[in-house]
Design a protein around this motif. Structure first.
Motif, PDB file in Angstrom:
ATOM      1  N   PHE A 145       0.861  -1.175   0.000  1.00 57.23           N
ATOM      2  CA  PHE A 145       0.000   0.000   0.000  1.00 57.23           C
ATOM      3  C   PHE A 145       0.895   1.221   0.000  1.00 57.23           C
ATOM      4  CE2 PHE A 145      -1.878  -3.578   2.000  1.00 57.23           C
ATOM      5  CZ  PHE A 145      -3.172  -3.626   1.506  1.00 57.23           C
ATOM      6  N   VAL A 146       0.831   1.999  -1.032  1.00 63.01           N
ATOM      7  CA  VAL A 146       1.714   3.158  -1.094  1.00 63.01           C
ATOM      8  C   VAL A 146       0.866   4.426  -1.104  1.00 63.01           C
ATOM      9  CG1 VAL A 146       3.448   4.362  -2.454  1.00 63.01           C
ATOM     10  CG2 VAL A 146       3.545   1.880  -2.223  1.00 63.01           C
ATOM     11  N   THR A 147       1.205   5.321  -0.171  1.00 63.82           N
ATOM     12  CA  THR A 147       0.475   6.581  -0.081  1.00 63.82           C
ATOM     13  C   THR A 147       1.373   7.756  -0.445  1.00 63.82           C
ATOM     14  OG1 THR A 147       1.046   6.620   2.256  1.00 63.82           O
ATOM     15  CG2 THR A 147      -1.150   5.833   1.689  1.00 63.82           C
ATOM     16  N   ASP A 148       2.667   7.469  -0.541  1.00 65.58           N
ATOM     17  CA  ASP A 148       3.646   8.515  -0.768  1.00 65.58           C
ATOM     18  C   ASP A 148       4.206   8.350  -2.179  1.00 65.58           C
ATOM     19  OD1 ASP A 148       5.820  10.149  -0.847  1.00 65.58           O
ATOM     20  OD2 ASP A 148       6.670   9.499   1.083  1.00 65.58           O
ATOM     21  N   SER A 149       4.071   9.389  -2.992  1.00 66.76           N
ATOM     22  CA  SER A 149       4.483   9.264  -4.396  1.00 66.76           C
ATOM     23  C   SER A 149       5.978   8.979  -4.553  1.00 66.76           C
ATOM     24  CB  SER A 149       4.109  10.531  -5.165  1.00 66.76           C
ATOM     25  OG  SER A 149       4.755  11.637  -4.573  1.00 66.76           O
ATOM     26  N   ALA A 150       6.748   9.221  -3.496  1.00 68.20           N
ATOM     27  CA  ALA A 150       8.189   8.956  -3.582  1.00 68.20           C
ATOM     28  C   ALA A 150       8.495   7.470  -3.362  1.00 68.20           C
ATOM     29  CB  ALA A 150       8.931   9.795  -2.557  1.00 68.20           C
ATOM     30  N   LYS A 151       7.498   6.714  -2.936  1.00 62.90           N
ATOM     31  CA  LYS A 151       7.786   5.331  -2.547  1.00 62.90           C
ATOM     32  C   LYS A 151       7.179   4.284  -3.477  1.00 62.90           C
ATOM     33  CE  LYS A 151       8.611   6.385   2.263  1.00 62.90           C
ATOM     34  NZ  LYS A 151       7.982   6.538   3.564  1.00 62.90           N
ATOM     35  N   THR A 152       6.831   4.688  -4.677  1.00 61.35           N
ATOM     36  CA  THR A 152       6.162   3.733  -5.561  1.00 61.35           C
ATOM     37  C   THR A 152       7.118   2.724  -6.187  1.00 61.35           C
ATOM     38  OG1 THR A 152       6.393   5.236  -7.413  1.00 61.35           O
ATOM     39  CG2 THR A 152       4.330   5.360  -6.177  1.00 61.35           C
ATOM     40  N   ASP A 153       8.433   2.912  -5.971  1.00 59.57           N
ATOM     41  CA  ASP A 153       9.395   2.016  -6.606  1.00 59.57           C
ATOM     42  C   ASP A 153       9.316   0.587  -6.100  1.00 59.57           C
ATOM     43  OD1 ASP A 153      10.327   3.844  -8.322  1.00 59.57           O
ATOM     44  OD2 ASP A 153      12.003   4.513  -7.056  1.00 59.57           O
ATOM     45  N   SER A 154       8.691   0.396  -4.925  1.00 60.76           N
ATOM     46  CA  SER A 154       8.635  -0.963  -4.386  1.00 60.76           C
ATOM     47  C   SER A 154       7.656  -1.842  -5.158  1.00 60.76           C
ATOM     48  CB  SER A 154       8.243  -0.924  -2.909  1.00 60.76           C
ATOM     49  OG  SER A 154       6.947  -0.401  -2.780  1.00 60.76           O
ATOM     50  N   PHE A 155       6.797  -1.226  -5.977  1.00 62.95           N
ATOM     51  CA  PHE A 155       5.817  -2.027  -6.718  1.00 62.95           C
ATOM     52  C   PHE A 155       6.496  -2.933  -7.740  1.00 62.95           C
ATOM     53  CE2 PHE A 155       2.423   1.299  -5.866  1.00 62.95           C
ATOM     54  CZ  PHE A 155       1.743   0.476  -4.977  1.00 62.95           C
ATOM     55  N   ILE A 156       6.011  -4.158  -7.814  1.00 59.77           N
ATOM     56  CA  ILE A 156       6.523  -5.089  -8.810  1.00 59.77           C
ATOM     57  C   ILE A 156       5.326  -5.733  -9.488  1.00 59.77           C
ATOM     58  CG2 ILE A 156       8.674  -5.640  -7.591  1.00 59.77           C
ATOM     59  CD1 ILE A 156       6.448  -8.399  -7.442  1.00 59.77           C
ATOM     60  N   TYR A 157       5.575  -6.384 -10.574  1.00 61.09           N
ATOM     61  CA  TYR A 157       4.570  -7.299 -11.099  1.00 61.09           C
ATOM     62  C   TYR A 157       5.251  -8.472 -11.777  1.00 61.09           C
ATOM     63  CZ  TYR A 157       0.711  -9.625 -13.111  1.00 61.09           C
ATOM     64  OH  TYR A 157      -0.177 -10.619 -13.382  1.00 61.09           O
ATOM     65  N   ASN A 158       4.889  -9.679 -11.397  1.00 65.57           N
ATOM     66  CA  ASN A 158       5.359 -10.876 -12.094  1.00 65.57           C
ATOM     67  C   ASN A 158       4.319 -11.972 -11.975  1.00 65.57           C
ATOM     68  OD1 ASN A 158       5.655 -12.205  -9.579  1.00 65.57           O
ATOM     69  ND2 ASN A 158       7.709 -11.353  -9.327  1.00 65.57           N
ATOM     70  N   GLU A 159       4.660 -13.153 -12.466  1.00 57.69           N
ATOM     71  CA  GLU A 159       3.632 -14.206 -12.524  1.00 57.69           C
ATOM     72  C   GLU A 159       3.251 -14.721 -11.132  1.00 57.69           C
ATOM     73  OE1 GLU A 159       6.668 -14.403 -13.652  1.00 57.69           O
ATOM     74  OE2 GLU A 159       7.609 -16.092 -12.623  1.00 57.69           O
ATOM     75  N   ASN A 160       4.021 -14.333 -10.104  1.00 53.19           N
ATOM     76  CA  ASN A 160       3.658 -14.754  -8.747  1.00 53.19           C
ATOM     77  C   ASN A 160       2.637 -13.821  -8.098  1.00 53.19           C
ATOM     78  OD1 ASN A 160       5.428 -16.936  -8.799  1.00 53.19           O
ATOM     79  ND2 ASN A 160       7.155 -15.602  -8.258  1.00 53.19           N
ATOM     80  N   CYS A 161       2.296 -12.742  -8.781  1.00 49.83           N
ATOM     81  CA  CYS A 161       1.340 -11.792  -8.205  1.00 49.83           C
ATOM     82  C   CYS A 161      -0.076 -12.329  -8.393  1.00 49.83           C
ATOM     83  CB  CYS A 161       1.494 -10.428  -8.863  1.00 49.83           C
ATOM     84  SG  CYS A 161       3.092  -9.702  -8.532  1.00 49.83           S
ATOM     85  N   LEU A 162      -0.429 -13.248  -7.524  1.00 44.33           N
ATOM     86  CA  LEU A 162      -1.694 -13.941  -7.707  1.00 44.33           C
ATOM     87  C   LEU A 162      -2.769 -13.488  -6.735  1.00 44.33           C
ATOM     88  CD1 LEU A 162      -0.250 -17.527  -8.209  1.00 44.33           C
ATOM     89  CD2 LEU A 162      -1.340 -16.118  -9.943  1.00 44.33           C
ATOM     90  N   GLN A 163      -2.354 -12.868  -5.633  1.00 41.35           N
ATOM     91  CA  GLN A 163      -3.371 -12.557  -4.622  1.00 41.35           C
ATOM     92  C   GLN A 163      -4.404 -11.593  -5.168  1.00 41.35           C
ATOM     93  OE1 GLN A 163      -2.263 -10.765  -0.850  1.00 41.35           O
ATOM     94  NE2 GLN A 163      -4.419 -10.935  -0.289  1.00 41.35           N
ATOM     95  N   ASN A 164      -5.651 -11.820  -4.797  1.00 36.62           N
ATOM     96  CA  ASN A 164      -6.724 -10.943  -5.247  1.00 36.62           C
ATOM     97  C   ASN A 164      -6.782  -9.714  -4.340  1.00 36.62           C
ATOM     98  OD1 ASN A 164      -9.079  -9.677  -5.988  1.00 36.62           O
ATOM     99  ND2 ASN A 164     -10.132 -11.609  -6.396  1.00 36.62           N
ATOM    100  N   LEU A 165      -6.287  -8.605  -4.868  1.00 32.31           N
ATOM    101  CA  LEU A 165      -6.181  -7.391  -4.050  1.00 32.31           C
ATOM    102  C   LEU A 165      -7.528  -6.730  -3.786  1.00 32.31           C
ATOM    103  CD1 LEU A 165      -3.073  -5.745  -5.752  1.00 32.31           C
ATOM    104  CD2 LEU A 165      -3.114  -7.099  -3.671  1.00 32.31           C
TER     105      LEU A 165
END
Lengths: 336, 267, 278, 150
Positions: B35-55
């Motif tokens: 959960f990112v609320t700070d525009s400076a911290k969006t770098d932690s976001f990733i996406y790959n085939e393991n991103c399966l959880q239903n957000l």
């Protein structure tokens, strides 16, 4: 009693196991069909694993079953009666191959169930339990026993602790009379120990639990709790797999006029846990409930029960569907 | 995936949303919600085939809603959950911005819900192949074998309710299991009570399950409980030609009817 | 055979008083005389009452320890157990476990004025200590009771209120929320905090015992502070969800305390340092 | 098994099948006495959890019956019920619960003889199937193992 050290050859373990199984219930870890490790009563020796890191569920159920009857009753309005539980029927159980973290948990549970009035249900089960522990010779990234003051070969709670040697034999350390009785009954299987090196897993310390406890004293209002529990979905998996979580619910279940009052595991992660009948809920949102979980284990319990409510087995983090990694959170808490 | 990070940054900077829900990698290498609320911290976001959880389940979570408008990284199951949640009036479409992800992992640009609707419509809406195969296998078993299979599986249930909690469609503030007048589901875990619970869960998700499989993934003791709801998702299509979560004004399958609904077992 | 700490006493319902439309008071007597002989409790303690088949519910013991032979409890029909209790009749058997928890330190209050403030269904947990101190009347100076409810119909213990009103050695102020009065209502009209403010009371040598819904507490506390009450002289009895009653089930845990063991009676001084989870 | 008398529970709607069953009686038509009738306002009110509870409390068979389509006293209760039973039946089939033990039927207030037939065929089918041993076993197993841990 003084600790006695013996050697037991790997080929003798089966003999010991079958001897024990013949006279009482032996609860030992096996691999289930889906590769999870689960404990089973009296499995065949061939099934028993010595190579597991951790079972999915803890083994607290030998002293604190997930459901336990407290009494039976008949409800006839005017002539209702109660029948007590016969605690003498509780069988002797040998817990085989449980790791030091699990074995250390019995002291923690004792500090909950026996701190004031003694809970005989728990106490009797503990009394009838003999623990043959197995020191860890492997670990994974979730293990953090060294951060909560334990080690992969802590002796606490074990009557006998087996440690694997390099050649695959086991050194048996005997700490109690209960353990001694088991060894004495199969004395032909035990030899004098040699000086072979034993294999002990390495578990890196990630935080200092005393510092965490100290930090928590003033951290109740800290924004940490909301920020770090956003992804917590509020299921009870962490509490149900935990070896030291002991919160329970008491319920009645009736068929016709006959019924039983039982207690069953509960979790502070559920919103229903603290909900008043009036609708008021002291812990309304998940962050408060997550805070309670950490606070209870790392602040309230050391303060009140003089025991840390965590043994570092890492099950809660392994079982969590959303990776609420407890050692990571505690590490962060230490530095807030 | 840098374009998710860039898009999230843009949304946060322009204050179009106050929080972005996406995926990150935890210290043990496990993919998890972030959960990112700070525009400076969006770098932690990733996406790959393991991103399966239903957000999508976080869209109805109190503390997340509290931030304000939400941006959400959405694969197909998440998009469908969002449609369901909007159609059931749990989420207001103005409050969310969808960062859609295509089947091959590309960031999609959804100007509004109609674009997302079009995207969903042309996607494969059946159960995931792996699960569909397993369903077919189980359906081939005899009645006794099926019963034994589920009896064995459900005996493991510890009633932690991870299946319920992880499901975006299980948003009820007070679940039927939490009510005790009457006590439909026993509080403790026993096989029959566990069976009742899973029947209740599956029935309450009939026509609403969007086949994400999150419940089965969340289960700490690996009960394939997602197969129950997926079987019903399959049958919903079979009988009523409806796939859940395709449009924002979908009518609920189980609270509507057609006079000529076909069945063959009522005498 | 070991003692089963979860096993309740069997009690017989001796008398039922319908206090309001949904509040009842039960007088319970022990089925076995041995239990009755062994049993004793102090003002402020609570118990777990049960209907077999429905479960247990927690209420304070509402009768005074100075009155032996029976215990009384007052409850509002709200959940599964209280509904079942409400359907019970005189002569039925119910279960009772207790007494649990700490007590009001009434010995320490000797020689002081007592000010009881209660709202709605919160009078029952205080009734025990009120009667206890009235029965030992000569040990205390002025006793004032301020009691408010939503409407006249919601006032509990109506005949006892009358008895207190008639007694010269007790000052009783009853009030109902605006709109809750009946044409022949002679008490005050207004919320408890307002009525309390108007009553012209003093904090000198006085102990305040306060119990009511959270909103009443919230507005009453500043008034007590204005009157000059010290935190240690304000007592309340907390209510948290409980199951076991003796600090094991973990439910009523607030900070390092258990409401069931360290409470339910707390002074405001003690409460202030607790996390606000009650 | 020859002396096995099946326990069958019938959940029926007030307006059609219950009245139909009444007619069976007043017409002096005899039918199997194994059935215990529970009257509901409408088939739409019959929750599937009731059926779960029926089996776990020892029934061997269940009948659910209401008004014919388009005859519902509340216009659409039975249509809603129909959708629900379609889903329920599919789920039960998938979980290995024996649907031969459950009869769904539409019986109107005028069909006294038909009600007798529905009951009789259900009872004789359940009689052939025998007691619902598998379900009963599952209901009873937990009680010993969990409690005494023996």
């Amino acid at each position: 009693m003084e600790t006695i050290k013996k050697l037991i050859r790997k080929q003798s373990l089966e003999k010991l196991f079958t001897t024990l199984s013949a006279s009482r219930k032996v609860y030992a870890p096996v691999f289930a069909a889906d590769k999870r490790v689960e404990y089973k009563y009296n499995p065949a020796f061939a099934e028993v694993t010595f190579e597991h890191i951790q079972s999915t569920l803890s083994v607290k159920n030998v002293v604190f079953p997930k459901v336990e009857n407290l009494m039976y009753y008949t409800n006839n309005k005017v002539d209702s009666t109660i029948t007590d539980i016969d605690l003498t029927k509780i069988p002797e159980v040998v817990l085989w191959g449980s790791h030091p973290c699990d074995n250390s948990a019995y002291d923690v549970l004792k500090s909950i169930f026996c701190w004031d009035i003694k809970d005989e249900f728990f106490a009797k089960r503990l009394e009838k339990l003999v623990v043959i522990g197995l020191a860890c010779h492997q670990s994974d990234a979730y293990c953090f026993c060294t951060s909560v003051g334990l080690t992969p070969n802590s002796t606490k709670g074990s009557d006998i602790l087996l440690s694997k040697t390099k050649s695959g034999d086991y050194i048996a350390e005997i700490f109690t009379e209960k353990g001694n009785a088991i060894v004495a009954a199969s004395s032909d299987l035990f030899e004098q120990p040699n000086n072979e090196e034993i294999v002990i897993a390495e578990v890196k310390q990630t935080f200092n639990h005393e510092q965490v406890t100290e930090k928590l004293k003033t951290a109740f209002e800290h924004p940490f709790w909301v920020a770090n529990s956003l992804r917590c979905i509020g299921c009870g998996a962490c509490a149900y797999v935990c070896p030291t979580c002991a919160c329970f619910d008491i319920q009645d279940e009736t068929k016709g006029k006959e019924g039983r009052r039982y207690r069953s595991w509960d979790s502070c992660g559920f919103s229903l846990f603290t909900l008043h009948t009036s609708g008021h809920n002291p812990r309304e949102v998940q962050s408060q409930r997550w805070r309670q979980r950490i606070m209870h284990k790392f602040s309230y319990m050391p303060d009140r029960n003089e025991s840390l409510g965590c043994v570092g087995c890492g099950r809660c983090s392994r079982g969590c569907p959303v990776d609420m990694n407890i050692s990571e959170q505690l590490q962060a808490l230490q530095n807030i | 995936m840098s374009n998710i990070a860039a898009k999230a940054k843009e949304l946060l900077e322009s204050n179009a949303v106050q929080v972005v829900i996406g995926y990150e990698v935890g210290p043990t290498g496990v993919v998890r919600p972030a959960f990112v609320t700070d525009s400076a911290k969006t770098d932690s976001f990733i996406y790959n085939e393991n991103c399966l959880q239903n957000l999508a389940m976080y869209l109805t979570k109190h503390e997340v809603k509290h931030f304000g408008k939400m941006g959400i990284v959405a694969t197909l199951p998440v998009m469908r959950s969002i449609m369901m949640l909007i159609s059931e009036q749990q989420v207001v479409s103005e409050n969310i911005v969808v960062l859609g992800i295509s089947d091959d992992g590309k960031l999609l640009d959804f100007a509004d819900l109609s674009v997302m609707h079009a995207h969903i419509e042309k996607s494969n809406l059946g159960n995931p192949t792996k699960d569909q195969e397993r369903l077919a296998e189980l359906n081939k078993l005899s009645i006794e074998e099926k019963f034994n299979f589920w009896e064995q599986e459900l005996s493991k249930c510890i009633k932690c309710y991870a299946c319920r909690q992880s499901c975006p469609m299980c948003y009820c503030i007070r679940c039927s299991t939490d009510c005790n007048q009457p006590q439909w589901i026993p509080v403790q875990s026993n096989t029959q009570g566990n069976l009742d619970w899973h029947v209740l869960r599956a029935m309450h998700l009939a026509g609403r399950c969007i086949s994400c499989g999150e419940c089965g993934r969340a289960c700490p003791v690996n009960i394939p409980c997602h197969l129950l709801t997926m079987q019903l998702a399959d049958q919903t299509y079979n009988y009523f030609k409806v796939h859940a979560g395709t449009s924002q004004d979908m009518k609920s399958v189980m609270s509507t009817f057609e006079p000529n609904d076909k069945e063959s077992f009522i005498i | 055979m070991c003692e089963n700490i979860y096993k309740p006493y069997l009690m017989v319902i001796d008398q039922i008083v319908e206090e309001t439309a949904d509040v009842k008071t039960f007088r319970l007597k022990f089925k076995n005389q041995e239990d009755a002989d062994k049993f004793s409790f102090k003002a402020g303690q609570f118990g777990e009452y049960s209907i077999f088949g429905e479960g247990e519910s927690t209420f304070c013991i509402a009768s005074a320890p100075t009155r032996k032979e029976y215990i009384e409890c007052t409850f509002r029909k709200a959940g599964r157990v209280t509904n079942a209790l409400a359907n019970a009749e005189v002569g039925d058997t119910v279960g009772f476990r207790g007494p649990y928890g700490n007590t009001f330190p009434i010995e320490q209050w000797e020689g002081k004025n007592l000010l009881y403030i209660a709202g709605g269904i919160a009078l029952p947990p205080m009734r025990c200590v009120i009667w206890n101190t009235i029965d030992l009347r000569e040990k205390y100076k002025d006793i004032t009771i301020v009691y408010g409810a939503r409407s006249v119909a919601d006032l509990v213990y109506k005949h006892e209120l009358k008895e207190w009103e008639e007694r010269a050695d007790i000052k009783l102020i009853t009030t109902v929320d605006p709109g809750g009065q009946t044409p022949d209502w002679k008490g005050e009209i207004g919320f408890v905090p307002t009525v309390l403010e108007k009553a012209g009371l003093s904090s000198a040598n006085t102990i305040a015992i306060l119990c009511g819904p959270p909103v009443m507490i919230k507005f009453t506390m500043p008034i007590l502070k204005n009157l000059g009450f010290e935190d240690k002289d304000i007592f309340t009895t907390l209510e948290n969800r409980m199951k076991c009653g003796f600090g094991k089930c973990g439910r009523c845990n607030v900070g390092k305390l258990f409401v069931c063991k360290d409470g339910p009676v707390f002074t405001y001084e003690e409460m202030k340092v607790l996390p606000a989870e009650y | 098994m020859s002396d096995f008398e099946p326990k069958v529970v019938a959940f029926v709607c007030n307006w059609c099948t219950y009245a139909g069953a009444d007619l069976t009686g007043t017409s002096r038509i005899k039918y199997a006495t194994n059935v215990k009738i529970i009257r509901f306002p409408c088939t739409g009110r019959i929750d599937f959890m009731l059926l779960q509870k029926t089996f776990s409390n020892g029934a061997d068979g269940i009948i659910i019956s209401g008004c014919h389509p388009n005859d519902c006293h509340y216009t659409s209760g039975n249509f809603h019920a129909k959708r629900r039973w379609i889903m329920y039946k599919e789920l039960m089939d998938f979980m290995g619960i024996d649907m031969n033990r459950i009869t769904f039927s539409w019986v109107s207030a005028a069909e006294g003889a038909r009600w007798a037939e529905v009951v009789n065929t259900t009872v004789s089918r359940v009689r052939e199937l025998g007691p619902y041993v598998a379900y009963k076993k599952m209901v009873n197993t937990h009680i010993e193992e969990e409690v005494t841990n023996e």
